[in-house]
Design a protein around this motif. Structure first.
Motif, short mmCIF file in Angstrom:
data_model
loop_
_atom_site.label_atom_id
_atom_site.label_comp_id
_atom_site.label_asym_id
_atom_site.label_seq_id
_atom_site.Cartn_x
_atom_site.Cartn_y
_atom_site.Cartn_z
N HIS A 226 0.85 -1.20 0.00
CA HIS A 226 0.00 0.00 0.00
C HIS A 226 0.87 1.24 0.00
O HIS A 226 0.65 2.17 -0.77
CB HIS A 226 -0.89 0.04 1.24
N GLN A 227 1.87 1.26 0.89
CA GLN A 227 2.75 2.43 0.99
C GLN A 227 3.52 2.65 -0.30
O GLN A 227 3.66 3.78 -0.77
CB GLN A 227 3.73 2.27 2.14
N LEU A 228 4.04 1.59 -0.86
CA LEU A 228 4.82 1.69 -2.09
C LEU A 228 3.97 2.22 -3.24
O LEU A 228 4.38 3.13 -3.96
CB LEU A 228 5.41 0.32 -2.45
N LEU A 229 2.78 1.68 -3.40
CA LEU A 229 1.93 2.08 -4.53
C LEU A 229 1.32 3.46 -4.35
O LEU A 229 1.03 4.14 -5.32
CB LEU A 229 0.84 1.04 -4.75
N SER A 230 1.12 3.89 -3.11
CA SER A 230 0.51 5.20 -2.87
C SER A 230 1.54 6.31 -2.76
O SER A 230 1.21 7.49 -2.87
CB SER A 230 -0.32 5.17 -1.59
N GLY A 231 2.79 5.93 -2.50
CA GLY A 231 3.83 6.93 -2.31
C GLY A 231 3.76 7.60 -0.95
O GLY A 231 4.37 8.64 -0.73
N ASP A 232 3.04 6.98 0.00
CA ASP A 232 2.85 7.58 1.32
C ASP A 232 3.95 7.30 2.31
O ASP A 232 3.92 7.82 3.42
CB ASP A 232 1.52 7.08 1.93
N GLY A 233 4.89 6.48 1.98
CA GLY A 233 5.91 6.16 2.97
C GLY A 233 7.20 5.78 2.29
O GLY A 233 7.31 5.82 1.07
N PRO A 234 8.18 5.40 3.09
CA PRO A 234 9.44 4.95 2.49
C PRO A 234 9.20 3.70 1.65
O PRO A 234 8.37 2.87 2.00
CB PRO A 234 10.33 4.66 3.69
N ALA A 235 9.88 3.62 0.55
CA ALA A 235 9.64 2.51 -0.37
C ALA A 235 10.89 1.64 -0.50
O ALA A 235 11.99 2.14 -0.55
CB ALA A 235 9.26 3.05 -1.74
N ARG A 236 10.66 0.34 -0.50
CA ARG A 236 11.71 -0.62 -0.83
C ARG A 236 11.26 -1.33 -2.08
O ARG A 236 10.06 -1.44 -2.34
CB ARG A 236 11.85 -1.66 0.29
N ASP A 237 12.16 -1.81 -2.85
CA ASP A 237 11.78 -2.48 -4.09
C ASP A 237 11.58 -3.97 -3.92
O ASP A 237 11.52 -4.71 -4.88
CB ASP A 237 12.75 -2.17 -5.22
N GLU A 238 11.47 -4.41 -2.70
CA GLU A 238 11.17 -5.81 -2.44
C GLU A 238 10.30 -5.91 -1.20
O GLU A 238 10.35 -5.07 -0.32
CB GLU A 238 12.44 -6.64 -2.25
N LEU A 239 9.43 -6.92 -1.20
CA LEU A 239 8.53 -7.13 -0.07
C LEU A 239 8.83 -8.48 0.55
O LEU A 239 9.28 -9.37 -0.06
CB LEU A 239 7.07 -7.10 -0.51
#
Length: 79
Positions: free
Chosen positions: A66-79
């Motif tokens: 959710h955070q990655l797709l919304s841009g609302d938080g820090p993003a990592r390129d792996e889950l």
């Protein structure tokens, strides 16, 4: 008419490329709705066909996604 055939071939090639990638690929539109998820993304994240067209929070996605797709938080390129 040849132009339309060329566009269709380009779209087919793009679609084949996206589904051949072994990493999960998800695309969202300007409203944040999921518009594409390749087979790897569906498998990794448990997405179904019904999740396409939904907002990430409506789909059964991990909170990190959710955070990655919304841009609302820090993003990592792996889950």
């Amino acid at each position: 008419m040849a132009h339309l055939v060329g566009v269709a071939e380009l779209l087919d090639s793009r679609e084949a490329l996206l589904y051949a990638i072994s990493e999960g690929v998800i695309a969202v539109d300007h409203d944040g709705r999921i518009v594409l998820a390749n087979d790897a993304a569906r498998s990794l994240l448990g997405l179904s066909a019904e999740d396409i067209g939904q907002l990430p929070e409506q789909a059964n996605l991990p909170s990190e996604a959710h955070q990655l797709l919304s841009g609302d938080g820090p993003a990592r390129d792996e889950l």
